[in-house]
Scaffold this active site. Structure first.
Site, PDB file in Angstrom:
ATOM      1  CG  ASP A   1     -27.263  43.265  88.544  1.00  0.00           C
ATOM      2  OD1 ASP A   1     -26.149  43.917  89.723  1.00  0.00           O
ATOM      3  OD2 ASP A   1     -26.475  42.103  87.876  1.00  0.00           O
TER       4      ASP A   1
ATOM      5  CB  VAL B   1     -27.808  41.961  73.460  1.00  0.00           C
ATOM      6  CG1 VAL B   1     -28.775  42.218  73.351  1.00  0.00           C
ATOM      7  CG2 VAL B   1     -27.651  41.116  74.909  1.00  0.00           C
TER       8      VAL B   1
ATOM      9  N   GLY C   1     -23.135  35.436  79.524  1.00  0.00           N
ATOM     10  CA  GLY C   1     -23.560  33.348  80.031  1.00  0.00           C
ATOM     11  C   GLY C   1     -25.066  33.680  78.998  1.00  0.00           C
ATOM     12  CG  PHE C   2     -27.687  36.405  78.766  1.00  0.00           C
ATOM     13  CD1 PHE C   2     -27.964  36.230  77.271  1.00  0.00           C
ATOM     14  CD2 PHE C   2     -27.065  37.634  79.482  1.00  0.00           C
ATOM     15  CE1 PHE C   2     -28.094  38.438  76.931  1.00  0.00           C
ATOM     16  CE2 PHE C   2     -26.650  38.583  79.166  1.00  0.00           C
ATOM     17  CZ  PHE C   2     -27.463  38.898  77.751  1.00  0.00           C
ATOM     18  N   GLY C   3     -26.322  34.088  76.933  1.00  0.00           N
ATOM     19  CA  GLY C   3     -26.079  34.484  74.957  1.00  0.00           C
ATOM     20  C   GLY C   3     -25.625  35.376  74.830  1.00  0.00           C
TER      21      GLY C   3
END
Ligand SMILES: *[C@@H]1O[C@H](CO)[C@@H](O)[C@H](O)[C@H]1NC(C)=O
Ligand SMILES: *[C@@H]1O[C@H](CO)[C@@H](O)[C@H](O)[C@H]1NC(C)=O
Ligand SMILES: *[C@@H]1O[C@H](CO)[C@@H](O)[C@H](O)[C@H]1NC(C)=O
Ligand SMILES: *[C@@H]1O[C@H](CO)[C@@H](O)[C@H](O)[C@H]1NC(C)=O
Ligand SMILES: *[C@@H]1O[C@H](CO)[C@@H](O)[C@H](O)[C@H]1NC(C)=O
Ligand SMILES: *[C@@H]1O[C@H](CO)[C@@H](O)[C@H](O)[C@H]1NC(C)=O
Ligand SMILES: *[C@@H]1O[C@H](CO)[C@@H](O)[C@H](O)[C@H]1NC(C)=O
Ligand SMILES: *[C@@H]1O[C@H](CO)[C@@H](O)[C@H](O)[C@H]1NC(C)=O
Ligand SMILES: CC(=O)N[C@H]1CO[C@H](CO)[C@@H](O)[C@@H]1O
Length: 831
Positions: free
Chosen positions: A643, A532, A528-530
């Site tokens: 995590d 890689v 969701g962050f983007g």
């Protein structure tokens, strides 16, 4: 207002009753039963139906029996004020159509509060309230005067509610709620006319209380893996102290499904026509001949009809890439919504993973980048659902906003067909505390994370690092706060503001060169962050992992720098290092060491990679344990990773294990011993104590690390829903059982069977089990874990002589290459 016991009312009631019985013999169109025999319906323990305002027991056209409330067990109790008349039962001036006669033709109406006290057993229930907002003899127009609230026990279901306004032109209105009753008792349904409207009255035509399959929507204890909380990039659970209001339940691409056609819970499924906004040349699909296999979800999750009908984008695939297949649902601002999407592939052409891969957006947030129904379900004709939670913030004075669900094909290199599919969906509003009607002021910005409180106390700075969390939003402010505190602590001047001496600043041009202008073929992961990317820097000599944050993540530059500064100070050979960053033209990009060998999990199971030797595994565990120990007990920080899992332990070129994904940090609380916070983490790794008490300590990481150790020795996923025995579903539990009854050697990775020596295994088992202790206090510190694992390695070395060295030679034959060449050489912070 008028007395209800007029003889005429009674005769009319009798007449109605007779009429209904005649209709009953005519036999209303029965639901088609094609293939439904395959689906085991759910048998509700409770299925109470009250025909309010009726003096006789009745039957609706779908043959459900309804109990009249004029006399008998369900007669409500009244709380009369002043000289208010008691509630009355009335028959609508204008009768509803035949299909709606029961329960809608009669109503109970009152100017004062009244309460239905319904005996039920404990469990999760649907409560359905049926309204027919029309004129009743002696009562003013309901759209002007019928404003009231409804409470179920301590839950507020409706406040200042007007059935006329909510019906939006429809004749009748059903409001459905879910509540969980924790002890066998009576549930009190209280109707109260709005006090601020003169002569307001409350009315109700029918009430249903139907039990639902346990944990169909609620989260079962110990299971936090189902609901993805978008924007927060975390997991969400629906506890028994939450009430749900069904906003929408839709059979996408199919026909309406009536309560009696449901799987025993009398839910209604509507068509999606009213909600579809951008449809272009989308297609409806029905494959009645599909054989459904319910191997992933229970067969009563949704009726067969939901899964054998669907909507997809269309057959002109070239067009599909140009639009989002979109539905929009008006919802109230200031609440969290629980969205369940139902899927089932039944097309002839879609048979394999990768055939139809698509993206899902919800409220403009990315929910999935690689939705693949075959991957989720395991095959064609196997229904599956996916759960999401999304916060709809309060936005100006807008009481309502549109929650959109949009589907878009994944890029062509990822999917065979450029298309997307959806079979059904359900949207529930979740109560704020016990209230379903009061927007939460905490959800201040649209789709925002609730603000996090903090206090400025002295003592060690506790920073929580959350793995895939990317959206800094509210959180970044806090980082800024720490930054300030730290700056003060170090007498203002000693902290360099631009972190350039700690890690390198790249220009956007460098990054574009490194990734071939963000070439999608360079993507090695996404979330969701983007995305890689794998890229090369230093004249294409050094591979790096480039994490490009979504441009949408309204992250301030100052906060971003603060973040970088903190991260770049974390240097340890067992942590994946941040090499640099790029902050240019609104882009925010982080550059990390590239880990040639990928994740630890990739070398354990579900993989084509050759199995790792026991000594290698031990060394990797020792390395990761060192990394975590450094996070927990670093020179001037305490960081909880939150995590820890085998996919967050990466392997370098020289097979050194490095803990990753403390990429973007989240600070919750600056007080000293624990962090109170919403539960986060990954399914299967979550510390049950953290879950129970919602207090985070570094011992939660120790627990997750215990799960990692189990995976390493058993080469199995932490959760295996297909396990033969239900005791084996949770790996952590299974390992503890086997360790305790001395059969640990039976369940280890078959590859290790003759290669691992018993004392080493025993020591390893002991460490793993101690990490999994149910009380955090009883778990070892990471330093103790390191020592114990080192001892296990020694025990292995003693008998398998030389093996160890051979192996380390094997694995380090690869080029002795230092990846650390992009910043200054001084960035290393050894232990
Ligand atoms: C609901 O209750 C009625 C009796 O009140 C019973 O006839 C009917 O079979 C029940 N339905 C289900 C699905 O259990
Ligand atoms: C109740 O609803 C009516 C009509 O929408 C509105 O005029 C009134 O102000 C509301 N009362 C409260 C207490 O919100
Ligand atoms: C429900 O209402 C009845 C009658 O008003 C009352 O005696 C009982 O205590 C109430 N039960 C609960 C659980 O509130
Ligand atoms: C909620 O209650 C149900 C039984 O009614 C139970 O099975 C479930 O585990 C409970 N959930 C939690 C999180 O305690
Ligand atoms: C039942 O739940 C309510 C609210 O969630 C709580 O206040 C009450 O203490 C619970 N009762 C029991 C016996 O757990
Ligand atoms: C419908 O489902 C059947 C059974 O799964 C399958 O053989 C057939 O190809 C499907 N038809 C279409 C048009 O996709
Ligand atoms: C999603 O974006 C559209 C257009 O950009 C906007 O109108 C809508 O309000 C947004 N929805 C939410 C829930 O933020
Ligand atoms: C689809 O929706 C997402 C989220 O709202 C948006 O970012 C994207 O640009 C849309 N794509 C198209 C082709 O409209
Ligand atoms: C019709 C009638 O008398 N209604 C009254 C019932 O009691 C409430 C609360 O005292 C009054 O506001 C109503 O006017």
């Amino acid at each position: 207002m008028e007395n209800s016991s007029k003889p005429s009312t009674f005769s009319l009631q009798n007449l109605l009753f007779l009429m209904l019985h005649c209709l009953f013999f005519i036999q209303y169109l029965a639901a088609p039963v094609t293939g439904d025999a395959l689906v085991t319906p759910y048998h509700p323990v409770e299925n109470i139906t009250i025909d309010c305002g009726s003096s006789a027991d009745t039957q609706s056209l779908d043959l459900r029996p309804w109990t009249g409330d004029a006399k008998g067990p369900f007669t409500p109790v009244e709380q009369r004020q002043n000289n208010n008349k008691s509630s009355v039962i009335e028959t609508a001036t204008q009768l509803p159509p035949a299909a709606d006669m029961v329960p809608y033709s009669t109503a109970r109406l009152s100017y004062s509060q009244f309460t239905y006290s319904i005996p039920i057993v404990a469990g999760q229930k649907f409560i359905r309230l049926h309204f027919y907002p029309t004129s009743y003899p002696g009562f003013e127009d309901p759209s002007v005067k019928a404003f009231f609230s409804v409470k179920a026990g301590h839950f507020t279901l409706l406040t200042n509610f007007s059935a006329s306004l909510h019906a939006r032109g429809k004749l009748v209105l059903v409001k459905e709620f879910c509540v969980s009753i924790n002890e066998s008792q009576r549930i009190n349904l209280t109707f109260t006319p709005s006090p601020d409207i003169p002569d307001s009255y409350a009315f109700i035509n029918g009430i249903e209380v139907v039990s639902m399959s346990t944990n169909l929507y609620y989260t079962s204890f110990g299971d936090q893996g189902r609901i993805a909380f978008l924007a927060q990039k975390s997991l969400y659970s629906i506890e028994n102290n939450t009430a749900l209001e069904t906003m929408y339940r839709v059979n996408v691409g199919g026909s309406e499904i009536s309560p009696t056609e449901d799987t025993g819970m009398f839910r209604t499924w509507l068509t999606d026509d009213d909600y579809l906004t951008v449809a272009k040349q989308n297609a409806l699909h029905v494959n009645e001949s599909t054989d459904l296999t319910f191997s992933v979800i229970p067969s009563f999750s949704a009726p067969r009809k939901v899964y054998v009908t669907a909507r997809s984008m269309g057959t002109n695939e070239a067009e599909n890439d140009k639009y989002n297949l979109t539905w929009e649902f008006p919802v109230d601002s200031g609440f969290i919504y629980f969205v369940r999407l139902h899927f089932c592939e039944f097309h002839g052409e879609i048979t394999q993973q990768g055939d139809r891969v698509f993206e899902i957006f919800m409220a403009n947030l990315t929910a999935e980048t690689q939705a693949d129904v075959i991957v989720w379900s395991g095959g064609r004709g196997i229904p599956v659902y996916r759960d999401y939670a999304v916060a709809i913030g309060t936005k100006g004075n807008q009481k309502q906003q549109r929650l959109s669900i949009a589907l878009h094909p994944s890029p062509a290199w990822r999917t065979r067909y450029s298309d997307a599919i959806l079979n059904g969906l359900e949207i529930f509003k979740l109560s704020n505390g016990f209230d379903l009607t009061r927007p939460s002021s905490e959800l201040i910005r649209p789709n925002n994370v609730p603000p996090v409180r903090h206090s400025r106390k002295k003592g060690p700075i506790i920073v929580t690092v959350v793995a895939p969390i990317s959206v800094f939003l509210a959180v970044s402010l806090l980082l800024f706060a720490i930054y300030r505190i730290r700056s003060n602590k170090f007498a203002n001047s000693s902290i360099p503001t631009p972190p350039s001496d700690l890690c390198r600043r790249f220009s956007l041009r460098d990054i574009k060169t490194a990734t071939n202008n963000f070439d999608k073929n360079f993507i090695i992961g996404s979330g969701g962050f983007g995305d890689v990317y794998k890229g090369f820097i230093n004249a294409s000599s050094t591979p790096v992992a480039i994490k490009r944050l979504n441009p949408g993540s309204q992250q301030g530059v100052l906060e971003f720098r603060t973040e970088i500064e903190m991260l770049s100070k974390l240097r340890h050979q067992n942590l994946v290092s941040l090499l640099g960053y790029c902050e240019d033209n609104k882009e925010m990009i982080l550059v990390y060491d590239y880990m040639v060998h990928g994740t630890l999990r990739d070398h354990l199971y579900n993989t084509k990679n050759p199995p790792l030797q026991w000594e290698q595994r031990l060394k990797m565990c020792i390395g990761a344990a060192h990394g975590l120990h450094y996070l927990h007990r670093g020179p001037n920080h305490t960081i909880i990773h939150r995590d820890v899992k085998t996919t967050n332990i990466l392997l370098s070129e020289r097979w050194v294990a490095k803990v990753s994904d403390f990429g973007l940090s989240k600070t919750n609380d600056l007080s000293n011993t624990h962090i109170s916070t919403a539960v986060k983490g990954s399914f299967g790794y979550l510390d049950p104590e953290y879950y129970r008490l919602q207090k985070l300590t570094e011992k939660s990481d120790v627990y997750s690390f215990g799960v990692v150790l189990c995976e390493v020795v058993c080469a199995r996923a932490p959760i295996d829903r297909n396990a033969e025995d239900h005791k084996q579903i949770s790996l952590a539990e299974w390992v503890q059982d086997c360790y305790n009854n001395g059969s640990l050697d039976q369940i280890i990775d078959p590859y290790l069977k003759d290669k691992i020596n018993f004392p080493s295994l025993l020591k390893f088992g002991e460490v793993a089990v101690s990490c999994l202790a149910s009380e955090g206090m009883k778990r070892p510190a990471m330093s103790e874990v390191v020592h114990a694992l080192e001892f296990a390695l020694k025990l292995q070395g003693r008998e398998v002589n030389g093996n160890d060295e051979n192996h380390s030679n094997d694995s380090s034959t690869v080029d002795y290459h230092v990846l650390f060449n992009s910043g200054s050489g001084s960035m290393r912070v050894g232990r």
